[in-house]
Motif scaffolding. Sequence first.
Motif, PDB file in Angstrom:
ATOM      1  N   LEU A 108      -3.136   3.833 -62.686  1.00 26.66           N
ATOM      2  CA  LEU A 108      -3.676   2.850 -63.632  1.00 26.66           C
ATOM      3  C   LEU A 108      -5.081   2.392 -63.236  1.00 26.66           C
ATOM      4  O   LEU A 108      -5.917   2.127 -64.108  1.00 26.66           O
ATOM      5  N   SER A 109      -5.350   2.323 -61.944  1.00 28.13           N
ATOM      6  CA  SER A 109      -6.698   1.912 -61.528  1.00 28.13           C
ATOM      7  C   SER A 109      -7.717   2.983 -61.917  1.00 28.13           C
ATOM      8  O   SER A 109      -8.858   2.653 -62.274  1.00 28.13           O
ATOM      9  N   ILE A 110      -7.302   4.249 -61.901  1.00 24.08           N
ATOM     10  CA  ILE A 110      -8.195   5.323 -62.361  1.00 24.08           C
ATOM     11  C   ILE A 110      -8.408   5.198 -63.872  1.00 24.08           C
ATOM     12  O   ILE A 110      -9.536   5.287 -64.361  1.00 24.08           O
ATOM     13  N   CYS A 111      -7.343   4.967 -64.607  1.00 22.89           N
ATOM     14  CA  CYS A 111      -7.475   4.777 -66.059  1.00 22.89           C
ATOM     15  C   CYS A 111      -8.405   3.603 -66.376  1.00 22.89           C
ATOM     16  O   CYS A 111      -9.208   3.682 -67.309  1.00 22.89           O
ATOM     17  N   LYS A 112      -8.291   2.541 -65.613  1.00 22.71           N
ATOM     18  CA  LYS A 112      -9.125   1.363 -65.894  1.00 22.71           C
ATOM     19  C   LYS A 112     -10.612   1.666 -65.767  1.00 22.71           C
ATOM     20  O   LYS A 112     -11.435   1.020 -66.409  1.00 22.71           O
ATOM     21  N   GLY A 113     -10.946   2.658 -64.966  1.00 28.58           N
ATOM     22  CA  GLY A 113     -12.355   3.024 -64.801  1.00 28.58           C
ATOM     23  C   GLY A 113     -12.779   4.180 -65.697  1.00 28.58           C
ATOM     24  O   GLY A 113     -13.880   4.692 -65.560  1.00 28.58           O
ATOM     25  N   CYS A 114     -11.922   4.567 -66.613  1.00 25.22           N
ATOM     26  CA  CYS A 114     -12.161   5.766 -67.429  1.00 25.22           C
ATOM     27  C   CYS A 114     -12.680   5.374 -68.812  1.00 25.22           C
ATOM     28  O   CYS A 114     -12.167   4.451 -69.450  1.00 25.22           O
ATOM     29  N   ASP A 115     -13.665   6.106 -69.285  1.00 25.54           N
ATOM     30  CA  ASP A 115     -14.241   5.817 -70.611  1.00 25.54           C
ATOM     31  C   ASP A 115     -13.282   6.140 -71.755  1.00 25.54           C
ATOM     32  O   ASP A 115     -13.510   5.688 -72.881  1.00 25.54           O
ATOM     33  N   TYR A 116     -12.246   6.902 -71.504  1.00 24.35           N
ATOM     34  CA  TYR A 116     -11.291   7.228 -72.567  1.00 24.35           C
ATOM     35  C   TYR A 116     -10.260   6.117 -72.802  1.00 24.35           C
ATOM     36  O   TYR A 116      -9.512   6.177 -73.769  1.00 24.35           O
ATOM     37  N   LEU A 117     -10.214   5.145 -71.919  1.00 20.69           N
ATOM     38  CA  LEU A 117      -9.262   4.044 -72.100  1.00 20.69           C
ATOM     39  C   LEU A 117      -9.773   3.104 -73.187  1.00 20.69           C
ATOM     40  O   LEU A 117     -10.910   2.630 -73.139  1.00 20.69           O
ATOM     41  N   LEU A 118      -8.934   2.860 -74.170  1.00 21.71           N
ATOM     42  CA  LEU A 118      -9.291   1.938 -75.248  1.00 21.71           C
ATOM     43  C   LEU A 118      -8.064   1.112 -75.599  1.00 21.71           C
ATOM     44  O   LEU A 118      -7.059   1.641 -76.085  1.00 21.71           O
ATOM     45  N   ARG A 157       2.444   6.524 -69.859  1.00 21.32           N
ATOM     46  CA  ARG A 157       2.212   7.874 -69.347  1.00 21.32           C
ATOM     47  C   ARG A 157       2.177   7.890 -67.817  1.00 21.32           C
ATOM     48  O   ARG A 157       2.747   8.769 -67.191  1.00 21.32           O
ATOM     49  N   ALA A 158       1.496   6.910 -67.240  1.00 19.48           N
ATOM     50  CA  ALA A 158       1.285   6.922 -65.791  1.00 19.48           C
ATOM     51  C   ALA A 158       2.566   6.714 -64.993  1.00 19.48           C
ATOM     52  O   ALA A 158       2.638   7.074 -63.825  1.00 19.48           O
ATOM     53  N   VAL A 159       3.583   6.158 -65.617  1.00 19.95           N
ATOM     54  CA  VAL A 159       4.817   5.882 -64.871  1.00 19.95           C
ATOM     55  C   VAL A 159       5.679   7.140 -64.699  1.00 19.95           C
ATOM     56  O   VAL A 159       6.511   7.201 -63.792  1.00 19.95           O
ATOM     57  N   MET A 160       5.436   8.159 -65.519  1.00 18.69           N
ATOM     58  CA  MET A 160       6.286   9.347 -65.508  1.00 18.69           C
ATOM     59  C   MET A 160       5.794  10.383 -64.502  1.00 18.69           C
ATOM     60  O   MET A 160       4.639  10.799 -64.552  1.00 18.69           O
ATOM     61  N   LYS A 161       6.703  10.835 -63.632  1.00 18.82           N
ATOM     62  CA  LYS A 161       6.345  11.860 -62.648  1.00 18.82           C
ATOM     63  C   LYS A 161       5.803  13.117 -63.309  1.00 18.82           C
ATOM     64  O   LYS A 161       4.918  13.779 -62.781  1.00 18.82           O
ATOM     65  N   VAL A 162       6.379  13.495 -64.445  1.00 17.01           N
ATOM     66  CA  VAL A 162       6.030  14.777 -65.062  1.00 17.01           C
ATOM     67  C   VAL A 162       4.753  14.722 -65.888  1.00 17.01           C
ATOM     68  O   VAL A 162       4.293  15.753 -66.379  1.00 17.01           O
ATOM     69  N   ARG A 163       4.193  13.533 -66.056  1.00 18.72           N
ATOM     70  CA  ARG A 163       2.977  13.415 -66.861  1.00 18.72           C
ATOM     71  C   ARG A 163       1.751  13.397 -65.959  1.00 18.72           C
ATOM     72  O   ARG A 163       1.760  12.794 -64.888  1.00 18.72           O
ATOM     73  N   GLY A 164       0.707  14.049 -66.460  1.00 15.72           N
ATOM     74  CA  GLY A 164      -0.568  14.015 -65.759  1.00 15.72           C
ATOM     75  C   GLY A 164      -1.642  13.498 -66.702  1.00 15.72           C
ATOM     76  O   GLY A 164      -1.422  13.358 -67.902  1.00 15.72           O
ATOM     77  N   CYS A 165      -2.794  13.256 -66.159  1.00 18.16           N
ATOM     78  CA  CYS A 165      -3.943  12.870 -66.970  1.00 18.16           C
ATOM     79  C   CYS A 165      -4.346  14.074 -67.818  1.00 18.16           C
ATOM     80  O   CYS A 165      -4.442  15.189 -67.304  1.00 18.16           O
ATOM     81  N   PRO A 166      -4.607  13.883 -69.122  1.00 16.01           N
ATOM     82  CA  PRO A 166      -4.916  15.011 -69.991  1.00 16.01           C
ATOM     83  C   PRO A 166      -6.368  15.499 -69.897  1.00 16.01           C
ATOM     84  O   PRO A 166      -6.721  16.501 -70.515  1.00 16.01           O
ATOM     85  N   ASP A 167      -7.207  14.798 -69.157  1.00 19.53           N
ATOM     86  CA  ASP A 167      -8.611  15.196 -69.079  1.00 19.53           C
ATOM     87  C   ASP A 167      -8.729  16.519 -68.325  1.00 19.53           C
ATOM     88  O   ASP A 167      -7.837  16.909 -67.571  1.00 19.53           O
ATOM     89  N   ILE A 168      -9.822  17.230 -68.555  1.00 22.75           N
ATOM     90  CA  ILE A 168     -10.100  18.488 -67.852  1.00 22.75           C
ATOM     91  C   ILE A 168     -11.427  18.326 -67.136  1.00 22.75           C
ATOM     92  O   ILE A 168     -12.462  18.196 -67.796  1.00 22.75           O
ATOM     93  N   PRO A 169     -11.426  18.327 -65.786  1.00 25.99           N
ATOM     94  CA  PRO A 169     -10.238  18.370 -64.933  1.00 25.99           C
ATOM     95  C   PRO A 169      -9.487  17.040 -64.991  1.00 25.99           C
ATOM     96  O   PRO A 169     -10.071  16.001 -65.321  1.00 25.99           O
ATOM     97  N   ASP A 170      -8.210  17.086 -64.641  1.00 23.97           N
ATOM     98  CA  ASP A 170      -7.416  15.859 -64.684  1.00 23.97           C
ATOM     99  C   ASP A 170      -7.892  14.864 -63.625  1.00 23.97           C
ATOM    100  O   ASP A 170      -8.435  15.257 -62.600  1.00 23.97           O
ATOM    101  N   ARG A 171      -7.715  13.592 -63.934  1.00 25.06           N
ATOM    102  CA  ARG A 171      -8.136  12.540 -63.007  1.00 25.06           C
ATOM    103  C   ARG A 171      -6.985  12.100 -62.111  1.00 25.06           C
ATOM    104  O   ARG A 171      -7.220  11.472 -61.080  1.00 25.06           O
ATOM    105  N   TRP A 172      -5.776  12.367 -62.541  1.00 22.78           N
ATOM    106  CA  TRP A 172      -4.593  12.220 -61.678  1.00 22.78           C
ATOM    107  C   TRP A 172      -3.570  13.271 -62.130  1.00 22.78           C
ATOM    108  O   TRP A 172      -3.482  13.616 -63.292  1.00 22.78           O
ATOM    109  N   LYS A 173      -2.823  13.786 -61.174  1.00 20.11           N
ATOM    110  CA  LYS A 173      -1.926  14.916 -61.427  1.00 20.11           C
ATOM    111  C   LYS A 173      -0.486  14.482 -61.600  1.00 20.11           C
ATOM    112  O   LYS A 173      -0.072  13.460 -61.079  1.00 20.11           O
ATOM    113  N   ALA A 174       0.261  15.317 -62.321  1.00 20.04           N
ATOM    114  CA  ALA A 174       1.711  15.097 -62.458  1.00 20.04           C
ATOM    115  C   ALA A 174       2.371  15.336 -61.123  1.00 20.04           C
ATOM    116  O   ALA A 174       1.872  16.076 -60.303  1.00 20.04           O
TER     117      ALA A 174
END
Length: 88
Positions: A47-57, A71-88
């Motif tokens: 969540l701290s990475i998301c807070k610094g991301c321009d895609y967060l609205l 999304r961030a709470v799920m083990k199987v979910r990763g950041c959708p950006d390319i490259p991802d900012r945090w991994k599943a």
Amino acid sequence: MQEGQRYCRKCLLREMDEAEYFKNMYDYIARLPHEDKVSDEEYERRLSICKGCDYLLQGMCRLCGCYVEMRAVMKVRGCPDIPDRWKA
Ligand code: SF4
């Protein structure tokens, strides 16, 4: 949600008030199986990475359309950006 309390499973967002919607989301997160969720530390890191991301609205990722707290709470979910900012 209090035990035994019923809630609508078929409501659209526009049919709920905002506070009720977010309460439902946090209830949903709380009910997820523990083994499906990341640790509290990893959740806060993501969540701290998301807070610094321009895609967060307004709590939502504009790349995937997810609420990042969901999304961030799920083990199987990763950041959708390319490259991802945090991994599943
Ligand atoms: S999930 Fe990734 S792209 Fe979306 S807001 Fe978070 S860091 Fe940004």
